[in-house]
Design an enzyme around this catalytic site. Structure first.
Site, mmCIF file in Angstrom:
data_model
loop_
_atom_site.group_PDB
_atom_site.id
_atom_site.type_symbol
_atom_site.label_atom_id
_atom_site.label_comp_id
_atom_site.label_asym_id
_atom_site.label_seq_id
_atom_site.Cartn_x
_atom_site.Cartn_y
_atom_site.Cartn_z
ATOM 1 C CD GLU A 221 24.452 17.124 25.244
ATOM 2 O OE1 GLU A 221 25.653 17.451 25.371
ATOM 3 O OE2 GLU A 221 23.817 17.294 24.197
ATOM 4 C CE1 TYR B 147 27.157 21.867 25.635
ATOM 5 C CE2 TYR B 147 27.300 19.780 26.824
ATOM 6 C CZ TYR B 147 27.039 20.488 25.665
ATOM 7 O OH TYR B 147 26.621 19.826 24.546
ATOM 8 C CG ASP C 44 30.104 22.436 22.180
ATOM 9 O OD1 ASP C 44 30.175 23.503 21.524
ATOM 10 O OD2 ASP C 44 29.954 21.319 21.642
#
Ligand code: SF4
Length: 286
Positions: A33, A116, A134
């Site tokens: 990520e 996020y 996102d």
């Protein structure tokens, strides 16, 4: 937005990405990520494989000097991400039993972990029904739900919108499907509406009204401070020790003020250090 239709589409169109392997740990998903935040999937695949093999748990990375992590980051761009991940690995190894915690609130206390990333790890690593938003998700929701071609500025409302869409069961898979749809079908330019499972899309029903807000800024790279920072870091990544200033100065001679500014910013960001004898090295290698 019918979740079963989107999840069904995902079942046949999901990309085979290594960090989607159910055997991946929270740490391995966290690494993916962080890398994917500002870098395309195609450029992340190989570095990610190398990283999780070299640093399978946070403590393996934590014992390395920061410079070694920056060196391995290579050309993924925005290298502060690597520095923050290194700091995060130390905290995980020291305070969290060498694993990524599974609750969003605790993750948000870790270095370099924002809204996020915390939600993405909670969702994709630990199967939690938390909204994950996102750029791709924001765009799909703007079109399919609000009937706008482009989303507005990021806000808390994005999370509320995404949360409202989550199905009672299968929320993590639904979130992954939404992201995948934005990446593959509902793209920023030329969305492939004929291949989209969301046939009741509000934006399409409204006749695809054009974006009326401020134009999207094109991301420049050539000639920017970011390019110069990258060139300076390339020199330091290419050596195992320190270099003298002249070795750095030759990488950008057309605008020496810009070069000095870029070098200063690397020092301020903690990516580069000056040794006691006035030479330059990657963080932690002085
Ligand atoms: S129909 Fe087109 S605009 Fe609407 S969600 Fe699908 S790809 Fe995006």
């Amino acid at each position: 937005m019918p979740p079963e239709r989107l999840i069904g589409w995902f079942g046949t169109h999901e990309r085979d990405l290594p960090w989607r392997d159910p055997a991946c740990t929270g740490w391995q998903i966290l690494v993916s990520e962080i890398m994917l935040q500002q870098t395309p999937v195609s450029r992340v695949l190989e570095p990610w494989r190398m990283w999780v093999e070299r640093w399978p748990v946070p403590s393996a990375m934590a014992v390395e000097p920061a410079g070694e992590v920056l060196r391995a980051w290579g050309k993924l761009g925005y290298p502060r991400r690597a520095l923050r991940l290194h700091e995060c690995s130390k905290v995980l190894a020291r305070d969290h039993g060498d694993r990524v915690p599974d609750d969003v609130e605790t993750m948000l206390t870790l270095p370099g972990i924002g809204d996020y990333t915390a939600r993405a790890v909670a969702c994709f690593a630990y199967g939690q029904a938390v909204p994950v938003v996102d750029t791709n998700v924001r765009r799909v929701i703007a079109r399919a739900v609000h009937g706008r071609e482009q989303p507005g500025n990021p806000s808390r409302r994005d999370l509320d919108d995404a949360e409202a869409l989550l199905p009672r069961s299968g929320a993590p898979r639904f979130s992954a499907a939404l992201m995948e749809l934005g990446a593959l079908v509902c793209t920023a330019r030329n969305p492939k509406c004929d291949n989209c499972p969301l046939v009741d899309c509000t934006w399409v029903r409204r006749g695809r009204p054009a974006h009326t807000g401020p134009p999207r800024k094109a991301q420049k790279f050539a000639g920017t401070d970011r390019q110069v920072r990258g060139l300076l870091l390339d020199v330091l990544r290419g050596t195992t020790g320190s270099v003298d200033r002249a070795k750095l100065d030759v990488v950008w001679t057309s605008d020496t003020a810009q070069r000095d500014r870029a070098l200063d910013s690397l020092l301020v960001d903690g990516l580069v250090e000056i040794t006691t004898d006035g030479r330059y090295c990657l963080a932690g290698e002085g």
